[in-house]
Scaffold this motif. Structure first.
Motif, PDB file in Angstrom:
ATOM      1  N   GLY A  82       0.797  -1.226   0.000  1.00  0.00           N
ATOM      2  CA  GLY A  82       0.000   0.000   0.000  1.00  0.00           C
ATOM      3  C   GLY A  82       0.827   1.272   0.000  1.00  0.00           C
ATOM      4  N   VAL A  83       2.149   1.135   0.078  1.00  0.00           N
ATOM      5  CA  VAL A  83       3.016   2.312   0.089  1.00  0.00           C
ATOM      6  C   VAL A  83       4.065   2.143  -1.008  1.00  0.00           C
ATOM      7  CG1 VAL A  83       4.646   3.689   1.435  1.00  0.00           C
ATOM      8  CG2 VAL A  83       2.716   2.601   2.579  1.00  0.00           C
ATOM      9  N   ALA A  84       4.116   3.107  -1.931  1.00  0.00           N
ATOM     10  CA  ALA A  84       5.079   3.043  -3.031  1.00  0.00           C
ATOM     11  C   ALA A  84       6.393   3.660  -2.568  1.00  0.00           C
ATOM     12  CB  ALA A  84       4.533   3.776  -4.251  1.00  0.00           C
ATOM     13  N   GLY A  85       7.147   2.906  -1.821  1.00  0.00           N
ATOM     14  CA  GLY A  85       8.432   3.395  -1.309  1.00  0.00           C
ATOM     15  C   GLY A  85       8.422   3.452   0.207  1.00  0.00           C
ATOM     16  N   LYS A  86       9.071   4.463   0.730  1.00  0.00           N
ATOM     17  CA  LYS A  86       9.200   4.608   2.174  1.00  0.00           C
ATOM     18  C   LYS A  86       8.728   5.990   2.584  1.00  0.00           C
ATOM     19  CE  LYS A  86      13.194   3.356   3.867  1.00  0.00           C
ATOM     20  NZ  LYS A  86      14.543   3.297   4.468  1.00  0.00           N
ATOM     21  N   ILE A  87       8.053   6.074   3.733  1.00  0.00           N
ATOM     22  CA  ILE A  87       7.586   7.342   4.294  1.00  0.00           C
ATOM     23  C   ILE A  87       8.131   7.452   5.705  1.00  0.00           C
ATOM     24  CG2 ILE A  87       5.570   8.665   5.058  1.00  0.00           C
ATOM     25  CD1 ILE A  87       3.952   7.088   2.933  1.00  0.00           C
ATOM     26  N   GLU A  88       8.691   8.593   6.033  1.00  0.00           N
ATOM     27  CA  GLU A  88       9.113   8.869   7.399  1.00  0.00           C
ATOM     28  C   GLU A  88       7.927   9.550   8.084  1.00  0.00           C
ATOM     29  OE1 GLU A  88      12.913  10.898   9.544  1.00  0.00           O
ATOM     30  OE2 GLU A  88      13.125  10.412   7.412  1.00  0.00           O
ATOM     31  N   ALA A  89       7.098   8.755   8.786  1.00  0.00           N
ATOM     32  CA  ALA A  89       5.843   9.233   9.349  1.00  0.00           C
ATOM     33  C   ALA A  89       6.055   9.876  10.724  1.00  0.00           C
ATOM     34  CB  ALA A  89       4.852   8.089   9.471  1.00  0.00           C
ATOM     35  N   PRO A  90       5.620  11.138  10.906  1.00  0.00           N
ATOM     36  CA  PRO A  90       5.689  11.768  12.228  1.00  0.00           C
ATOM     37  C   PRO A  90       4.727  11.072  13.202  1.00  0.00           C
ATOM     38  CG  PRO A  90       5.314  13.398  10.495  1.00  0.00           C
ATOM     39  CD  PRO A  90       5.132  12.048   9.879  1.00  0.00           C
ATOM     40  N   ILE A  91       5.155  10.887  14.432  1.00  0.00           N
ATOM     41  CA  ILE A  91       4.308  10.320  15.477  1.00  0.00           C
ATOM     42  C   ILE A  91       3.654  11.498  16.190  1.00  0.00           C
ATOM     43  CG2 ILE A  91       4.234   8.898  17.557  1.00  0.00           C
ATOM     44  CD1 ILE A  91       6.765   7.477  16.430  1.00  0.00           C
ATOM     45  N   ALA A  92       2.344  11.628  16.048  1.00  0.00           N
ATOM     46  CA  ALA A  92       1.602  12.800  16.523  1.00  0.00           C
ATOM     47  C   ALA A  92       1.872  13.076  18.007  1.00  0.00           C
ATOM     48  CB  ALA A  92       0.108  12.600  16.294  1.00  0.00           C
ATOM     49  N   GLY A  93       2.271  14.308  18.291  1.00  0.00           N
ATOM     50  CA  GLY A  93       2.456  14.753  19.659  1.00  0.00           C
ATOM     51  C   GLY A  93       3.753  14.333  20.316  1.00  0.00           C
ATOM     52  N   HIS A  94       4.580  13.564  19.614  1.00  0.00           N
ATOM     53  CA  HIS A  94       5.854  13.108  20.171  1.00  0.00           C
ATOM     54  C   HIS A  94       7.004  13.863  19.495  1.00  0.00           C
ATOM     55  CE1 HIS A  94       4.418   9.492  22.421  1.00  0.00           C
ATOM     56  NE2 HIS A  94       3.368   9.734  21.640  1.00  0.00           N
ATOM     57  N   PHE A  95       7.967  14.283  20.312  1.00  0.00           N
ATOM     58  CA  PHE A  95       9.072  15.081  19.796  1.00  0.00           C
ATOM     59  C   PHE A  95      10.406  14.421  20.087  1.00  0.00           C
ATOM     60  CE2 PHE A  95       5.562  17.922  20.088  1.00  0.00           C
ATOM     61  CZ  PHE A  95       5.699  18.749  18.990  1.00  0.00           C
ATOM     62  N   ASP A  96      11.322  14.619  19.157  1.00  0.00           N
ATOM     63  CA  ASP A  96      12.697  14.170  19.319  1.00  0.00           C
ATOM     64  C   ASP A  96      13.323  14.968  20.466  1.00  0.00           C
ATOM     65  OD1 ASP A  96      15.017  12.785  18.776  1.00  0.00           O
ATOM     66  OD2 ASP A  96      15.116  13.367  16.667  1.00  0.00           O
ATOM     67  N   SER A  97      14.555  14.705  20.769  1.00  0.00           N
ATOM     68  CA  SER A  97      15.272  15.418  21.821  1.00  0.00           C
ATOM     69  C   SER A  97      15.150  16.928  21.617  1.00  0.00           C
ATOM     70  CB  SER A  97      16.747  15.013  21.779  1.00  0.00           C
ATOM     71  OG  SER A  97      17.491  15.772  22.694  1.00  0.00           O
ATOM     72  N   LEU A  98      14.806  17.654  22.686  1.00  0.00           N
ATOM     73  CA  LEU A  98      14.697  19.111  22.642  1.00  0.00           C
ATOM     74  C   LEU A  98      15.940  19.681  23.325  1.00  0.00           C
ATOM     75  CD1 LEU A  98      10.935  19.534  23.650  1.00  0.00           C
ATOM     76  CD2 LEU A  98      11.907  19.536  21.356  1.00  0.00           C
ATOM     77  N   GLU A  99      16.894  20.074  22.524  1.00  0.00           N
ATOM     78  CA  GLU A  99      18.188  20.510  23.036  1.00  0.00           C
ATOM     79  C   GLU A  99      18.336  22.022  22.907  1.00  0.00           C
ATOM     80  OE1 GLU A  99      21.772  17.733  22.422  1.00  0.00           O
ATOM     81  OE2 GLU A  99      22.176  19.441  21.112  1.00  0.00           O
ATOM     82  N   LEU A 100      18.537  22.696  24.042  1.00  0.00           N
ATOM     83  CA  LEU A 100      18.731  24.146  24.083  1.00  0.00           C
ATOM     84  C   LEU A 100      20.196  24.422  24.381  1.00  0.00           C
ATOM     85  CD1 LEU A 100      16.529  26.804  25.662  1.00  0.00           C
ATOM     86  CD2 LEU A 100      18.842  26.587  26.550  1.00  0.00           C
ATOM     87  N   LYS A 101      20.784  25.399  23.679  1.00  0.00           N
ATOM     88  CA  LYS A 101      22.200  25.742  23.887  1.00  0.00           C
ATOM     89  C   LYS A 101      22.317  27.184  24.342  1.00  0.00           C
ATOM     90  CE  LYS A 101      23.758  22.575  20.334  1.00  0.00           C
ATOM     91  NZ  LYS A 101      24.300  22.446  18.988  1.00  0.00           N
ATOM     92  N   MET A 102      23.063  27.385  25.417  1.00  0.00           N
ATOM     93  CA  MET A 102      23.370  28.729  25.893  1.00  0.00           C
ATOM     94  C   MET A 102      24.856  28.974  25.687  1.00  0.00           C
ATOM     95  SD  MET A 102      21.215  29.135  29.444  1.00  0.00           S
ATOM     96  CE  MET A 102      21.945  27.740  30.275  1.00  0.00           C
ATOM     97  N   THR A 103      25.184  30.082  25.032  1.00  0.00           N
ATOM     98  CA  THR A 103      26.574  30.463  24.828  1.00  0.00           C
ATOM     99  C   THR A 103      26.888  31.627  25.762  1.00  0.00           C
ATOM    100  OG1 THR A 103      26.423  29.799  22.518  1.00  0.00           O
ATOM    101  CG2 THR A 103      28.295  31.167  23.113  1.00  0.00           C
ATOM    102  N   TRP A 104      27.953  31.483  26.533  1.00  0.00           N
ATOM    103  CA  TRP A 104      28.364  32.479  27.513  1.00  0.00           C
ATOM    104  C   TRP A 104      29.538  33.276  26.958  1.00  0.00           C
ATOM    105  CZ3 TRP A 104      25.841  32.178  32.361  1.00  0.00           C
ATOM    106  CH2 TRP A 104      25.064  31.041  32.556  1.00  0.00           C
ATOM    107  N   GLN A 105      29.603  34.563  27.315  1.00  0.00           N
ATOM    108  CA  GLN A 105      30.744  35.379  26.880  1.00  0.00           C
ATOM    109  C   GLN A 105      32.030  34.874  27.520  1.00  0.00           C
ATOM    110  OE1 GLN A 105      29.868  39.697  26.296  1.00  0.00           O
ATOM    111  NE2 GLN A 105      28.074  39.148  27.539  1.00  0.00           N
ATOM    112  N   VAL A 106      31.981  34.657  28.831  1.00  0.00           N
ATOM    113  CA  VAL A 106      33.103  34.095  29.588  1.00  0.00           C
ATOM    114  C   VAL A 106      32.511  33.208  30.681  1.00  0.00           C
ATOM    115  CG1 VAL A 106      34.687  36.030  29.164  1.00  0.00           C
ATOM    116  CG2 VAL A 106      33.207  36.079  31.174  1.00  0.00           C
ATOM    117  N   PRO A 107      33.280  32.295  31.254  1.00  0.00           N
ATOM    118  CA  PRO A 107      32.738  31.470  32.335  1.00  0.00           C
ATOM    119  C   PRO A 107      32.295  32.344  33.506  1.00  0.00           C
ATOM    120  CG  PRO A 107      34.842  30.592  31.579  1.00  0.00           C
ATOM    121  CD  PRO A 107      34.671  31.927  30.935  1.00  0.00           C
ATOM    122  N   THR A 108      31.194  31.939  34.137  1.00  0.00           N
ATOM    123  CA  THR A 108      30.711  32.601  35.346  1.00  0.00           C
ATOM    124  C   THR A 108      30.530  31.525  36.413  1.00  0.00           C
ATOM    125  OG1 THR A 108      28.372  32.285  34.840  1.00  0.00           O
ATOM    126  CG2 THR A 108      29.421  34.271  33.937  1.00  0.00           C
TER     127      THR A 108
END
Length: 176
Positions: free
Chosen positions: A45-71
């Motif tokens: 029923g599928v002509a090839g491959k589909i990367e199907a999103p899983i509703a409401g589920h998210f991959d890793s949520l990675e936030l990056k903070m860059t500092w001017q100098v260490p504190t």
């Protein structure tokens, strides 16, 4: 009346960790990609491959903070430390109809754990560009007081534009 309101820049921002104004020295915050978890679908029923999103589920949520100098704050954000982070910013818009600036609040709230901290590089007369990476388990975006997106991985919520993407799923698995 707003005629041709153009969003221009982040005029300014403040970052608060665990409710305290301790993030002075953060030069930049890179918000996480809101990337859906996916699964490859293929077969009859599928002509090839589909990367199907899983509703409401998210991959890793990675936030990056860059500092001017260490504190002192950045140097203790290591080893899985937990934190609650709030970013408040002012979006500067230009309203050509009113021939004036218009300002709107943009707020991001995060809860998570520290994945890594890189103290950066040392060079006289330069920033170190230290970097802290946070794994977000809760992520919320508000603009002008309205919630645009709220993802709570442990609370099993994914609300986007007022629609709870996991409401029916929670009901189906006996969570409501």
């Amino acid at each position: 009346m707003a005629v041709n309101k153009i969003p221009e820049v982040i005029n300014d921002m403040r970052a608060y960790i665990d409710g305290a104004d301790d993030l002075i020295g953060v030069n930049e915050v890179e918000l996480p990609d809101l990337k859906s978890l996916t699964e490859d679908i293929e077969g009859i029923g599928v002509a090839g491959k589909i990367e199907a999103p899983i509703a409401g589920h998210f991959d890793s949520l990675e936030l990056k903070m860059t500092w001017q100098v260490p504190t002192k704050m950045s140097s203790r954000l290591v080893g899985g430390s937990t934190l609650a982070l709030e970013l408040y910013s002012d979006i500067q818009n230009w309203d050509s109809g009113a021939n004036d600036y218009e300002h709107e609040q943009y707020r991001v709230a995060v809860r998570g754990r520290v994945k890594s901290h890189n103290p950066g590089k040392f060079k006289a007369g330069s920033k170190t560009d230290s970097e802290t990476v946070i794994e977000c388990t809760y992520f919320k975006i508000e603009m002008g007081g309205a919630t645009l997106c709220e993802i709570d991985k442990y609370g099993y919520k994914a609300i986007v534009n007022g629609i709870d993407l996991l409401q029916q799923v929670r009901a189906n698995i006996g969570m409501n």
